[in-house]
Design an enzyme around this catalytic site. Structure first.
Site, PDB file in Angstrom:
ATOM      1  N   HIS A  22      -1.807  -5.309   1.606  1.00 13.16           N
ATOM      2  CA  HIS A  22      -3.214  -5.865   1.156  1.00 13.16           C
ATOM      3  C   HIS A  22      -2.814  -7.509   0.720  1.00 13.16           C
ATOM      4  O   HIS A  22      -1.771  -7.783  -0.252  1.00 13.16           O
ATOM      5  CB  HIS A  22      -3.917  -5.155   0.005  1.00 13.16           C
ATOM      6  N   TYR A  41     -12.282  -2.420  -3.100  1.00 11.74           N
ATOM      7  CA  TYR A  41     -12.857  -2.633  -1.666  1.00 11.74           C
ATOM      8  C   TYR A  41     -14.178  -2.448  -1.843  1.00 11.74           C
ATOM      9  O   TYR A  41     -14.911  -2.024  -0.574  1.00 11.74           O
ATOM     10  CB  TYR A  41     -12.309  -1.355  -1.005  1.00 11.74           C
ATOM     11  N   GLU A  70      -9.542 -10.305  -7.666  1.00 10.06           N
ATOM     12  CA  GLU A  70      -8.523  -9.193  -7.588  1.00 10.06           C
ATOM     13  C   GLU A  70      -7.564  -9.325  -8.583  1.00 10.06           C
ATOM     14  O   GLU A  70      -7.264  -8.239  -8.978  1.00 10.06           O
ATOM     15  CB  GLU A  70      -8.088  -9.098  -6.183  1.00 10.06           C
ATOM     16  N   LYS A 117       0.736  -1.151   0.046  1.00  9.93           N
ATOM     17  CA  LYS A 117      -0.029   0.355   0.028  1.00  9.93           C
ATOM     18  C   LYS A 117       0.842   1.180  -0.002  1.00  9.93           C
ATOM     19  O   LYS A 117       2.212   1.161   0.160  1.00  9.93           O
ATOM     20  CB  LYS A 117      -0.798  -0.058   1.353  1.00  9.93           C
ATOM     21  N   ASN A 175      -1.562  -0.286   7.272  1.00 11.42           N
ATOM     22  CA  ASN A 175      -0.946  -1.664   7.528  1.00 11.42           C
ATOM     23  C   ASN A 175      -0.228  -2.312   6.376  1.00 11.42           C
ATOM     24  O   ASN A 175      -0.115  -3.451   6.512  1.00 11.42           O
ATOM     25  CB  ASN A 175      -2.119  -2.469   8.076  1.00 11.42           C
TER      26      ASN A 175
END
Ligand code: IDP
Ligand code: MG
Length: 153
Positions: free
Chosen positions: A118, A52, A130, A12, A115
């Site tokens: 992904h 998402y 995805e 990310k 975080n």
């Protein structure tokens, strides 16, 4: 061979800005997973919302879309034995603060909204969806790692 599968992974924007692409890639390479696609890119708003989509009713959704489109990401496809579950276990929990040391989020992050990584979840079809959203078929490279005979019995 039937347990070999592919999963979608993305460093990310926080991970890219913090210089953690190499660290993340190394962990999967060292584990014996095989990189079959990689793309350095910036997500636009539509792409982020589609990626998402299952979280669109969550109160944090708009912040998540804003964050994930705020800088470049490094999108990848990794292949190997039970790759979806193995990547999830290597990532740790969604919240880095609850992730054990040794996991990617437990070693490299501290806050839920930052975080680092992904990875597709283990719901049937998630990884395929995805991968299709980020990569064309011809961008997925079929090859054998030359250590595969030592990684698999
Ligand atoms: P995952 O990334 O571990 O699969 P998801 O539940 O799919 O977790 O959530 C996607 C992302 O949304 C998380 O990685 C995190 O960045 C963010 N997120 C999840 N839950 C919250 C929350 O309660 N507050 C803020 N951000 C969240
Ligand atoms: Mg998820």
């Amino acid at each position: 061979m039937s347990d070999r599968e592919r999963t979608f992974v993305m460093v990310k924007p926080d991970g890219v800005h913090r210089g953690l692409i190499g660290e993340v890639v190394s962990r999967f390479e060292d584990r014996g997973l095989k990189l079959v696609a990689g793309k350095f890119m910036q997500l636009d708003d539509d792409h982020a919302r589609e990626h998402y989509a299952d979280l669109s009713d969550e109160p944090f959704f708009e912040d998540l879309v804003e964050f994930i489109t705020s800088g470049p990401v490094f999108a990848m496809v990794w292949e190997g034995k039970d790759a979806v579950a193995q990547v999830r276990s290597m990532m740790g929990e969604t919240d880095p603060a609850e992730s054990p040391p040794g996991s990617i989020r437990g070693d490299l992050g501290i806050d839920l909204g930052r975080n680092v990584i992904h990875g597709s979840d283990t719901e049937p079809g998630s990884a395929e969806r995805e991968i299709d959203l980020f990569f064309d078929d011809e961008e997925l490279i079929d090859y054998e790692r030359n250590d595969e005979t030592w990684l698999y019995e």
